[in-house]
Structure formats: C-alpha cells, structure tokens
Design a protein around this motif. Structure first.
Motif, PDB file in Angstrom:
ATOM      1  N   TYR A   1       0.835  -1.197   0.000  1.00  0.00           N
ATOM      2  CA  TYR A   1       0.000   0.000   0.000  1.00  0.00           C
ATOM      3  C   TYR A   1       0.874   1.253   0.000  1.00  0.00           C
ATOM      4  O   TYR A   1       1.911   1.278   0.653  1.00  0.00           O
ATOM      5  N   THR A   2       0.429   2.256  -0.710  1.00  0.00           N
ATOM      6  CA  THR A   2       1.054   3.573  -0.636  1.00  0.00           C
ATOM      7  C   THR A   2      -0.020   4.627  -0.826  1.00  0.00           C
ATOM      8  O   THR A   2      -1.042   4.373  -1.455  1.00  0.00           O
ATOM      9  N   VAL A   3       0.203   5.777  -0.255  1.00  0.00           N
ATOM     10  CA  VAL A   3      -0.731   6.887  -0.384  1.00  0.00           C
ATOM     11  C   VAL A   3      -0.196   7.805  -1.483  1.00  0.00           C
ATOM     12  O   VAL A   3       0.984   8.118  -1.518  1.00  0.00           O
ATOM     13  N   CYS A   4      -1.074   8.205  -2.363  1.00  0.00           N
ATOM     14  CA  CYS A   4      -0.675   9.034  -3.497  1.00  0.00           C
ATOM     15  C   CYS A   4      -1.651  10.188  -3.620  1.00  0.00           C
ATOM     16  O   CYS A   4      -2.855   9.957  -3.736  1.00  0.00           O
ATOM     17  N   HIS A   5      -1.164  11.419  -3.588  1.00  0.00           N
ATOM     18  CA  HIS A   5      -2.055  12.564  -3.711  1.00  0.00           C
ATOM     19  C   HIS A   5      -1.687  13.383  -4.943  1.00  0.00           C
ATOM     20  O   HIS A   5      -0.511  13.698  -5.148  1.00  0.00           O
ATOM     21  N   PRO A   6      -2.673  13.715  -5.779  1.00  0.00           N
ATOM     22  CA  PRO A   6      -2.400  14.485  -6.998  1.00  0.00           C
ATOM     23  C   PRO A   6      -1.644  15.793  -6.738  1.00  0.00           C
ATOM     24  O   PRO A   6      -0.802  16.197  -7.541  1.00  0.00           O
ATOM     25  N   ARG A   7      -1.905  16.435  -5.634  1.00  0.00           N
ATOM     26  CA  ARG A   7      -1.241  17.708  -5.303  1.00  0.00           C
ATOM     27  C   ARG A   7       0.285  17.551  -5.342  1.00  0.00           C
ATOM     28  O   ARG A   7       0.990  18.378  -5.925  1.00  0.00           O
ATOM     29  N   ASP A   8       0.781  16.474  -4.760  1.00  0.00           N
ATOM     30  CA  ASP A   8       2.225  16.266  -4.681  1.00  0.00           C
ATOM     31  C   ASP A   8       2.816  15.917  -6.046  1.00  0.00           C
ATOM     32  O   ASP A   8       3.921  16.345  -6.376  1.00  0.00           O
ATOM     33  N   ILE A   9       2.087  15.157  -6.824  1.00  0.00           N
ATOM     34  CA  ILE A   9       2.570  14.770  -8.143  1.00  0.00           C
ATOM     35  C   ILE A   9       2.612  15.972  -9.079  1.00  0.00           C
ATOM     36  O   ILE A   9       3.618  16.232  -9.747  1.00  0.00           O
ATOM     37  N   PHE A  10       1.539  16.731  -9.116  1.00  0.00           N
ATOM     38  CA  PHE A  10       1.495  17.846 -10.056  1.00  0.00           C
ATOM     39  C   PHE A  10       2.340  19.033  -9.606  1.00  0.00           C
ATOM     40  O   PHE A  10       2.763  19.833 -10.438  1.00  0.00           O
ATOM     41  N   ARG A  11       2.633  19.144  -8.323  1.00  0.00           N
ATOM     42  CA  ARG A  11       3.569  20.171  -7.864  1.00  0.00           C
ATOM     43  C   ARG A  11       4.915  19.978  -8.556  1.00  0.00           C
ATOM     44  O   ARG A  11       5.505  20.927  -9.078  1.00  0.00           O
ATOM     45  N   GLU A  12       5.379  18.724  -8.573  1.00  0.00           N
ATOM     46  CA  GLU A  12       6.652  18.411  -9.234  1.00  0.00           C
ATOM     47  C   GLU A  12       6.605  18.744 -10.724  1.00  0.00           C
ATOM     48  O   GLU A  12       7.540  19.313 -11.279  1.00  0.00           O
ATOM     49  N   ALA A  13       5.517  18.373 -11.377  1.00  0.00           N
ATOM     50  CA  ALA A  13       5.386  18.599 -12.825  1.00  0.00           C
ATOM     51  C   ALA A  13       5.327  20.090 -13.145  1.00  0.00           C
ATOM     52  O   ALA A  13       5.940  20.544 -14.123  1.00  0.00           O
ATOM     53  N   ILE A  14       4.614  20.849 -12.334  1.00  0.00           N
ATOM     54  CA  ILE A  14       4.499  22.293 -12.561  1.00  0.00           C
ATOM     55  C   ILE A  14       5.846  22.967 -12.339  1.00  0.00           C
ATOM     56  O   ILE A  14       6.284  23.785 -13.152  1.00  0.00           O
ATOM     57  N   GLN A  15       6.539  22.615 -11.257  1.00  0.00           N
ATOM     58  CA  GLN A  15       7.839  23.224 -10.975  1.00  0.00           C
ATOM     59  C   GLN A  15       8.864  22.925 -12.069  1.00  0.00           C
ATOM     60  O   GLN A  15       9.699  23.759 -12.379  1.00  0.00           O
ATOM     61  N   ALA A  16       8.773  21.736 -12.673  1.00  0.00           N
ATOM     62  CA  ALA A  16       9.719  21.347 -13.728  1.00  0.00           C
ATOM     63  C   ALA A  16       9.305  21.866 -15.100  1.00  0.00           C
ATOM     64  O   ALA A  16      10.036  21.706 -16.063  1.00  0.00           O
ATOM     65  N   ASN A  17       8.107  22.463 -15.190  1.00  0.00           N
ATOM     66  CA  ASN A  17       7.555  22.918 -16.461  1.00  0.00           C
ATOM     67  C   ASN A  17       7.434  21.752 -17.448  1.00  0.00           C
ATOM     68  O   ASN A  17       7.742  21.882 -18.632  1.00  0.00           O
ATOM     69  N   ALA A  18       6.962  20.617 -16.940  1.00  0.00           N
ATOM     70  CA  ALA A  18       6.811  19.409 -17.768  1.00  0.00           C
ATOM     71  C   ALA A  18       5.633  19.555 -18.720  1.00  0.00           C
ATOM     72  O   ALA A  18       4.613  20.155 -18.380  1.00  0.00           O
ATOM     73  N   PHE A  19       5.783  18.977 -19.890  1.00  0.00           N
ATOM     74  CA  PHE A  19       4.688  18.942 -20.855  1.00  0.00           C
ATOM     75  C   PHE A  19       3.662  17.888 -20.456  1.00  0.00           C
ATOM     76  O   PHE A  19       2.464  18.088 -20.596  1.00  0.00           O
ATOM     77  N   GLY A  20       4.141  16.739 -19.979  1.00  0.00           N
ATOM     78  CA  GLY A  20       3.276  15.640 -19.567  1.00  0.00           C
ATOM     79  C   GLY A  20       3.996  14.786 -18.545  1.00  0.00           C
ATOM     80  O   GLY A  20       5.187  14.966 -18.282  1.00  0.00           O
ATOM     81  N   ILE A  21       3.260  13.846 -17.950  1.00  0.00           N
ATOM     82  CA  ILE A  21       3.855  12.973 -16.939  1.00  0.00           C
ATOM     83  C   ILE A  21       3.465  11.520 -17.204  1.00  0.00           C
ATOM     84  O   ILE A  21       2.432  11.237 -17.810  1.00  0.00           O
ATOM     85  N   ILE A  22       4.315  10.632 -16.734  1.00  0.00           N
ATOM     86  CA  ILE A  22       4.039   9.197 -16.728  1.00  0.00           C
ATOM     87  C   ILE A  22       4.220   8.747 -15.291  1.00  0.00           C
ATOM     88  O   ILE A  22       5.246   9.038 -14.665  1.00  0.00           O
ATOM     89  N   ILE A  23       3.220   8.055 -14.766  1.00  0.00           N
ATOM     90  CA  ILE A  23       3.279   7.547 -13.396  1.00  0.00           C
ATOM     91  C   ILE A  23       3.736   6.095 -13.453  1.00  0.00           C
ATOM     92  O   ILE A  23       3.193   5.296 -14.216  1.00  0.00           O
TER      93      ILE A  23
END
Length: 156
Positions: A52-74
């Motif tokens: 089990y792991t907890v995953c929150h969109p806020r934490d994932i998209f914070r990284e993507a926004i800060q990196a100026n990513a075009f898209g992400i792969i989980i």
C-alpha cells in the motif's frame, strides 16, 4: 550537451523504470516528459508499505508544474510481482488523469511494474507484457509527422 532518453512508448517507460520493480515496498515514481517526448527527470514521489502507498495528486502535479513538464508518466511497483491493477490503482489513475486535464499537464500513461513485466493503462487491454512485446501491443506516446519533431500523444 546532455542526451535525454526518448520516452515514446509504454515499453520505453518501463525500461527506464525497471529498477523500482525489485523494491520491497510500494513506490510511486514520476517521469517528467518535455514536448519532444524526452525524459526531463524521474522523481520518487511516495514510498509505502509492502502492499500500500498513499498518493495525492497535489504532490505529483507540484513536481510537474515546478519542472515545467509537458506531460507525466506515473510508474508504480507491486512488490508481489503481480502487475494486475487493483480497484484502488484504477481510482488513483483516474483521479490523476482528471487532475492533469484541469492543470493542463496530461498523464501520458500509468504503469504498474513487476520484476519481469508491466501493465500499462494506456494499453488498456489488461495483458501482461513480456520484455519482448509483439509489435503493435506497445502503445506509442509520440507521433512524428515527416519533417517535424516528435510530439506527445494524449492517450486519455
């Protein structure tokens, strides 16, 4: 100049992420992709327990926004080696896809990796793919027009 790997398919994403398949605890990793389908960075976002792991969109998209990513792969591992997605895996994936649509950073794919195989939501057929994936079962992430550069495809 640094040469960045091209992540143009589910198999390419799996190949750069095989290291997490052997981990003894569940982890969520994020591949940050630029507009040319190049891997900008890989980040470990969450580390959980055996199953089990907890995953929150806020934490994932914070990284993507800060990196100026075009898209992400989980990329998410199952320490058991069974890459069959649970109901919770599907719920998390759908949550992330919807969040990506809102913030303008698409989820290109959601992979579950095991020791010798993976499952891709983008492939959507629930088959377990061996390393030698038959031609046609490997979902493309990029499209290239003659004379142009690769551009990521929105799968969801």
């Amino acid at each position: 100049m640094e040469i960045k790997p091209i992540i143009d398919s589910s198999q390419a994403a799996w190949k750069v992420s095989q290291g997490i398949a052997k981990r003894k605890q569940e982890e969520f990793h994020l591949l940050l992709i630029d507009a040319k389908c190049q891997l900008m960075a890989r980040r470990k976002i969450f580390k959980g327990t055996l199953n089990y792991t907890v995953c929150h969109p806020r934490d994932i998209f914070r990284e993507a926004i800060q990196a100026n990513a075009f898209g992400i792969i989980i990329i998410h591992n199952h320490p058991s080696g069974d890459v069959t997605p649970s109901k919770e895996d599907r719920r998390i994936a759908n949550n992330l896809i919807q969040t990506g649509k809102v913030v303008g950073i698409p989820v290109i794919d959601f992979l579950i990796v095991g020791k010798h195989l993976y499952w891709s939501l983008g492939e959507e057929d629930d088959t377990k793919n061996q390393e030698t994936v038959p031609s046609g079962s490997n979902v493309p992430y990029c499209q290239t027009e003659p004379g142009t550069e690769s551009q990521p495809v929105h799968l969801f």
